[in-house]
Design an enzyme around this catalytic site. Structure first.
Site, mmCIF file in Angstrom:
data_model
loop_
_atom_site.group_PDB
_atom_site.id
_atom_site.type_symbol
_atom_site.label_atom_id
_atom_site.label_comp_id
_atom_site.label_asym_id
_atom_site.label_seq_id
_atom_site.Cartn_x
_atom_site.Cartn_y
_atom_site.Cartn_z
ATOM 1 N N LEU A 78 33.509 43.261 32.850
ATOM 2 C CA LEU A 78 32.874 43.081 34.124
ATOM 3 C C LEU A 78 32.587 44.000 35.456
ATOM 4 C CD1 LEU A 78 34.287 39.156 34.609
ATOM 5 C CD2 LEU A 78 32.039 39.872 33.865
ATOM 6 N N SER A 79 33.551 45.267 35.041
ATOM 7 C CA SER A 79 33.681 46.154 35.823
ATOM 8 C C SER A 79 33.620 47.489 35.193
ATOM 9 C CB SER A 79 35.285 46.056 36.847
ATOM 10 O OG SER A 79 35.871 46.784 35.636
ATOM 11 N N GLY A 80 33.550 48.601 35.897
ATOM 12 C CA GLY A 80 33.311 50.044 35.439
ATOM 13 C C GLY A 80 34.465 50.811 35.278
#
Length: 199
Positions: free
Chosen positions: A50-52
């Protein structure tokens, strides 16, 4: 003749692709619903990123395979682990340091794309799995969509509808070819009849 072979091969390929897509969509939807979250395959859990924080190796929206279970104190520097953070969220970051604190093993972790390590070390008890290195870029968006009511319905129905439409088109084309052959035979039959009459 060569063109016919190419058409036949293309027809089989499209049918196979639609069928495999249907099976995959059914599997994703059913396994997502059964597990209450991400699907599980052969003992590996599929998690959506869900994140980079782990880019460029792991893109936002990717699906990664993690292996749960085993001795959670076994990890060393550079291993990538999935753990539960203070906010009860699952995080997948790289181990940058291992500390023995009495009876407990603690991991200092860091996202590859982050400038600094995570603020709080991770207790081995809070580690849930090890990242295996397997990732499918952007497929997580499909899984998240599949978990919604509309997504479940669409992903189950759409490939099936496409398969039925293609089957209908194939049948219509086969009938058209038969009609064409019959149309080509009629003048020949008339010509033969005419030849016999003249004889």
């Amino acid at each position: 003749m060569k063109l016919k072979k190419i058409r036949k091969w293309a027809s089989h390929f499209i049918t196979f692709t639609l069928f495999v897509t249907l099976i995959c969509m059914v599997f994703i939807v059913i396994s997502s619903k059964a597990s209450g979250g991400e699907p599980e395959v052969l003992g590996y859990q599929l998690k959506t990123v869900l994140s980079g924080s782990m880019e460029p190796g792991v893109k936002t929206g990717s699906i990664i395979a993690v292996k749960p279970g085993g001795d959670m104190t076994r990890f060393e520097k550079d291993d990538v682990i999935t753990f539960i953070d203070e906010e009860e969220k699952l995080v997948t970051h790289r181990v940058v340091d291992v500390t023995n604190s009495g009876d407990h093993i603690m991991y200092q972790t860091k996202g590859d794309n982050n400038n600094t390590p995570d603020v709080n070390p991770v207790l081995a008890d809070n580690v849930v799995a090890e990242y295996t290195g397997f990732t499918i870029p952007y497929a997580g968006y499909v899984v998240n969509f599949a978990q919604s009511k509309q997504g479940s319905a669409l992903l189950l129905i759409l490939p099936g509808v496409l398969l039925l439409l293609y089957a209908g088109f194939t049948i219509w084309r086969a009938i058209s070819q038969i009609d064409e052959k019959d149309g080509a035979k009629e003048p020949l039959d008339e010509k033969l009849s005419s030849t016999k009459s003249n004889g």
